[in-house]
Scaffold this motif. Sequence first.
Motif, PDB file in Angstrom:
ATOM      1  N   ARG A 318       0.837  -1.208   0.000  1.00 40.80           N
ATOM      2  CA  ARG A 318       0.000   0.000   0.000  1.00 40.80           C
ATOM      3  C   ARG A 318       0.873   1.260   0.000  1.00 40.80           C
ATOM      4  O   ARG A 318       0.539   2.267  -0.645  1.00 40.80           O
ATOM      5  N   ILE A 319       1.986   1.206   0.714  1.00 44.70           N
ATOM      6  CA  ILE A 319       2.903   2.346   0.729  1.00 44.70           C
ATOM      7  C   ILE A 319       3.484   2.563  -0.664  1.00 44.70           C
ATOM      8  O   ILE A 319       3.479   3.676  -1.195  1.00 44.70           O
ATOM      9  N   GLU A 320       3.982   1.476  -1.274  1.00 45.30           N
ATOM     10  CA  GLU A 320       4.615   1.605  -2.580  1.00 45.30           C
ATOM     11  C   GLU A 320       3.601   1.979  -3.655  1.00 45.30           C
ATOM     12  O   GLU A 320       3.947   2.633  -4.646  1.00 45.30           O
ATOM     13  N   ALA A 321       2.354   1.598  -3.458  1.00 43.09           N
ATOM     14  CA  ALA A 321       1.308   1.942  -4.427  1.00 43.09           C
ATOM     15  C   ALA A 321       0.770   3.354  -4.211  1.00 43.09           C
ATOM     16  O   ALA A 321      -0.087   3.817  -4.966  1.00 43.09           O
ATOM     17  N   GLY A 322       1.254   4.036  -3.158  1.00 43.17           N
ATOM     18  CA  GLY A 322       0.821   5.405  -2.908  1.00 43.17           C
ATOM     19  C   GLY A 322      -0.580   5.520  -2.360  1.00 43.17           C
ATOM     20  O   GLY A 322      -1.243   6.544  -2.534  1.00 43.17           O
ATOM     21  N   MET A 323      -1.044   4.479  -1.650  1.00 46.00           N
ATOM     22  CA  MET A 323      -2.417   4.448  -1.146  1.00 46.00           C
ATOM     23  C   MET A 323      -2.424   4.961   0.296  1.00 46.00           C
ATOM     24  O   MET A 323      -2.235   4.210   1.248  1.00 46.00           O
ATOM     25  N   GLU A 325      -4.766   6.446   2.423  1.00 45.73           N
ATOM     26  CA  GLU A 325      -5.801   6.071   3.395  1.00 45.73           C
ATOM     27  C   GLU A 325      -5.614   4.635   3.861  1.00 45.73           C
ATOM     28  O   GLU A 325      -5.726   4.331   5.057  1.00 45.73           O
ATOM     29  N   GLU A 326      -5.336   3.727   2.928  1.00 41.94           N
ATOM     30  CA  GLU A 326      -5.132   2.325   3.284  1.00 41.94           C
ATOM     31  C   GLU A 326      -3.887   2.163   4.152  1.00 41.94           C
ATOM     32  O   GLU A 326      -3.870   1.362   5.091  1.00 41.94           O
ATOM     33  N   THR A 327      -2.840   2.936   3.846  1.00 44.86           N
ATOM     34  CA  THR A 327      -1.615   2.906   4.646  1.00 44.86           C
ATOM     35  C   THR A 327      -1.892   3.337   6.072  1.00 44.86           C
ATOM     36  O   THR A 327      -1.433   2.705   7.044  1.00 44.86           O
ATOM     37  N   SER A 328      -2.655   4.414   6.226  1.00 43.06           N
ATOM     38  CA  SER A 328      -3.000   4.916   7.557  1.00 43.06           C
ATOM     39  C   SER A 328      -3.792   3.872   8.352  1.00 43.06           C
ATOM     40  O   SER A 328      -3.504   3.604   9.515  1.00 43.06           O
ATOM     41  N   ALA A 329      -4.794   3.272   7.702  1.00 42.92           N
ATOM     42  CA  ALA A 329      -5.642   2.283   8.380  1.00 42.92           C
ATOM     43  C   ALA A 329      -4.834   1.042   8.777  1.00 42.92           C
ATOM     44  O   ALA A 329      -4.999   0.510   9.885  1.00 42.92           O
ATOM     45  N   LEU A 330      -3.955   0.588   7.901  1.00 39.42           N
ATOM     46  CA  LEU A 330      -3.150  -0.595   8.212  1.00 39.42           C
ATOM     47  C   LEU A 330      -2.151  -0.320   9.330  1.00 39.42           C
ATOM     48  O   LEU A 330      -1.862  -1.205  10.143  1.00 39.42           O
ATOM     49  N   THR A 331      -1.607   0.895   9.373  1.00 40.70           N
ATOM     50  CA  THR A 331      -0.682   1.234  10.462  1.00 40.70           C
ATOM     51  C   THR A 331      -1.397   1.174  11.802  1.00 40.70           C
ATOM     52  O   THR A 331      -0.868   0.626  12.780  1.00 40.70           O
ATOM     53  N   ARG A 332      -2.605   1.722  11.858  1.00 42.28           N
ATOM     54  CA  ARG A 332      -3.394   1.627  13.096  1.00 42.28           C
ATOM     55  C   ARG A 332      -3.668   0.168  13.444  1.00 42.28           C
ATOM     56  O   ARG A 332      -3.573  -0.238  14.619  1.00 42.28           O
ATOM     57  N   GLU A 333      -3.993  -0.623  12.443  1.00 44.02           N
ATOM     58  CA  GLU A 333      -4.278  -2.040  12.669  1.00 44.02           C
ATOM     59  C   GLU A 333      -3.043  -2.753  13.222  1.00 44.02           C
ATOM     60  O   GLU A 333      -3.150  -3.608  14.106  1.00 44.02           O
ATOM     61  N   PHE A 334      -1.867  -2.413  12.700  1.00 42.84           N
ATOM     62  CA  PHE A 334      -0.625  -3.026  13.181  1.00 42.84           C
ATOM     63  C   PHE A 334      -0.401  -2.721  14.664  1.00 42.84           C
ATOM     64  O   PHE A 334      -0.091  -3.616  15.454  1.00 42.84           O
ATOM     65  N   PHE A 335      -0.573  -1.460  15.048  1.00 44.45           N
ATOM     66  CA  PHE A 335      -0.332  -1.096  16.449  1.00 44.45           C
ATOM     67  C   PHE A 335      -1.381  -1.716  17.371  1.00 44.45           C
ATOM     68  O   PHE A 335      -1.058  -2.121  18.499  1.00 44.45           O
ATOM     69  N   ASN A 336      -2.615  -1.792  16.914  1.00 41.40           N
ATOM     70  CA  ASN A 336      -3.640  -2.464  17.726  1.00 41.40           C
ATOM     71  C   ASN A 336      -3.318  -3.949  17.884  1.00 41.40           C
ATOM     72  O   ASN A 336      -3.531  -4.529  18.956  1.00 41.40           O
ATOM     73  N   TYR A 337      -2.790  -4.540  16.814  1.00 40.69           N
ATOM     74  CA  TYR A 337      -2.394  -5.945  16.883  1.00 40.69           C
ATOM     75  C   TYR A 337      -1.267  -6.136  17.904  1.00 40.69           C
ATOM     76  O   TYR A 337      -1.301  -7.064  18.716  1.00 40.69           O
ATOM     77  N   CYS A 338      -0.281  -5.249  17.888  1.00 45.11           N
ATOM     78  CA  CYS A 338       0.840  -5.337  18.833  1.00 45.11           C
ATOM     79  C   CYS A 338       0.339  -5.275  20.277  1.00 45.11           C
ATOM     80  O   CYS A 338       0.814  -6.012  21.152  1.00 45.11           O
ATOM     81  N   ALA A 339      -0.607  -4.374  20.526  1.00 47.21           N
ATOM     82  CA  ALA A 339      -1.130  -4.206  21.882  1.00 47.21           C
ATOM     83  C   ALA A 339      -1.883  -5.439  22.364  1.00 47.21           C
ATOM     84  O   ALA A 339      -2.069  -5.627  23.572  1.00 47.21           O
ATOM     85  N   SER A 340      -2.303  -6.289  21.439  1.00 47.93           N
ATOM     86  CA  SER A 340      -3.066  -7.488  21.815  1.00 47.93           C
ATOM     87  C   SER A 340      -2.175  -8.701  22.075  1.00 47.93           C
ATOM     88  O   SER A 340      -2.653  -9.735  22.536  1.00 47.93           O
ATOM     89  N   LYS A 406       2.656   9.137  -0.076  1.00 46.74           N
ATOM     90  CA  LYS A 406       2.363  10.360  -0.832  1.00 46.74           C
ATOM     91  C   LYS A 406       3.523  10.719  -1.755  1.00 46.74           C
ATOM     92  O   LYS A 406       3.319  11.149  -2.900  1.00 46.74           O
ATOM     93  N   MET A 407       4.756  10.536  -1.279  1.00 52.37           N
ATOM     94  CA  MET A 407       5.936  10.857  -2.085  1.00 52.37           C
ATOM     95  C   MET A 407       6.086   9.909  -3.274  1.00 52.37           C
ATOM     96  O   MET A 407       6.449  10.308  -4.372  1.00 52.37           O
ATOM     97  N   ILE A 408       5.796   8.640  -3.040  1.00 51.90           N
ATOM     98  CA  ILE A 408       6.025   7.622  -4.064  1.00 51.90           C
ATOM     99  C   ILE A 408       4.917   7.616  -5.120  1.00 51.90           C
ATOM    100  O   ILE A 408       5.159   7.299  -6.286  1.00 51.90           O
ATOM    101  N   ARG A 409       3.704   7.969  -4.724  1.00 55.03           N
ATOM    102  CA  ARG A 409       2.515   7.792  -5.575  1.00 55.03           C
ATOM    103  C   ARG A 409       2.681   8.263  -7.018  1.00 55.03           C
ATOM    104  O   ARG A 409       2.339   7.521  -7.954  1.00 55.03           O
ATOM    105  N   PRO A 410       3.227   9.463  -7.285  1.00 56.87           N
ATOM    106  CA  PRO A 410       3.305   9.902  -8.694  1.00 56.87           C
ATOM    107  C   PRO A 410       4.184   9.007  -9.566  1.00 56.87           C
ATOM    108  O   PRO A 410       3.972   8.921 -10.780  1.00 56.87           O
TER     109      PRO A 410
END
Length: 526
Positions: A318-323, A325-340, A406-410
């Motif tokens: 998702r990062i390399e594809a310049g996505m 919103e998806e990057t933001s959501a997955l980062t939150r998901e990763f940290f929530n997973y760590c806390a569990s 955002k930097m990679i997307r173009p």
Amino acid sequence: MYTYIIIDDEELIRKGTIKKLDTLKDQVECIGEASEGGAGIELIKDLCPDFVILDMQMPGIDGMELLPYLAEHYPDMPLIVISGYRNFDYIKQAISSSALEYLLKPFSREAIREVVLKAIARIEDRSSMYDQIKSSEQEKEQIQYEYDIQIIKNLALGYQVSDTQLTSKKLSYISENHGFCLLACQFSKAASDLSINNALCELGFEDLILYFPSPSSESLGLLVLFIPKQDPAQGRRTVDQMLEAFLPHLKDLNLNPVIGVSAAHDSMSELNPAYREATYALDHQLLCSGAPSCYFYDEEEKESRSIDWEKEDELLFRIEAGMEEETSALTREFFNYCASIPGCTLADVKYQCYLLSDQCRKILDEYMHTPDSLKSSASMQNVVNHIFSLNDLMDYYRQFFVNLAKMIRPNSVYAIDDVIKKIQIYVERNYQKNLSQEFLSSLFYINRSYLSTLFKERTGQKFVDYLNQVRIERSKELLTETDRKMYQIARAVGYDNVKYFFRIFKKKEKMTPEEYRNVNMRNTSS
């Protein structure tokens, strides 16, 4: 309206500092900028600002030369230093020039605002510090006490201090007759110095504890607790008693701290090792609900563990594809997973984030050809080293990953509409990973059955045959260009089962991998 100039070789820091002072635009105005001390001196001569904000490390005349010059020639002009200095002698040289504070980058909007308000107050009251010192012995002791606090603060944070002698009667007596423990307190929100010190006074700890906020975070505070020398058992009892009384007060203030406690030390010269011990203990806080709020330094080094998260490859894509919103959501998901994860610590999460960011830097280098990636990596690691809240760490990395996207997307290789071409690109770049049609269909938002049909129609191959083809071609390169063993090559191209690798290879090349290596080695040598 009060005026100021800012002297810093980094334009982004200058603009950012000015922006952070927008809330005071009815009181202060920036009338000039300079990138080094020489130009700054000329601006001061020409514009006569009310106060100056300056960096210590600059080309040409840097802060080390500029600070004593300004102290001599403009003794009534307040100076605000916004970077870590290297020679503590300049504090004494700058007293007569009303140096207010030394802010460590990065600093918050609130921190610079408070210091500027102090500058305004000092400008409005032109009585010099030396006049106040002479007015009474009590005021002199207070000045020396505040000076000692600055020495202790800078010793703890690891700044170079040439003169460590405490001069106030109160602190010199305490330091000579007591050891200390240092406590690093990560609060759940920004903490007020006044509220913390008031709580200490209410409990009768004002003569045993020094409190000062960390310059790296508004929600991190440091406590120096004086304890009996050379008596670790009594020292630990003192810490326990203080925490038992102090923690309820902090909870009443809704600060809900997590605290790291250093080992006992006898000399104030050991403040920085104590700081590293306390923050090390804080880094090893457990993240699960109901975890303890206090952690004591243990000399036995704990090795950070990697975290196996099934969506790591998706996040990198998702990062390399310049996505964004998806990057933001997955980062939150990763940290929530760590806390569990039972037993997971903040240090474990930092380690995994380091591994993730290292992969991201490789991606960024490929697109941007950034020569300063190593430098930026060290700078980033320094910031992360001073984050002790899971939420703060998540916010930092979420912004970091989203900015990368955002930097990679173009220029992203995935910035095309052809989904089959995207899948082929992904396979060619990630053949060594465990790829399946299920994973790729979720990655590219396409039905698995439709993907299989469409891939065959467009390429004339089944997906699994295409994947094997890519892997076998890469394995042929490794067979002829390296001396790796067969099982190493198999794993390097995505086959965990060596026998399966042999079977696929022989089916496609009509010979075993070993035979292929022998034939091509002979051809190369002849």
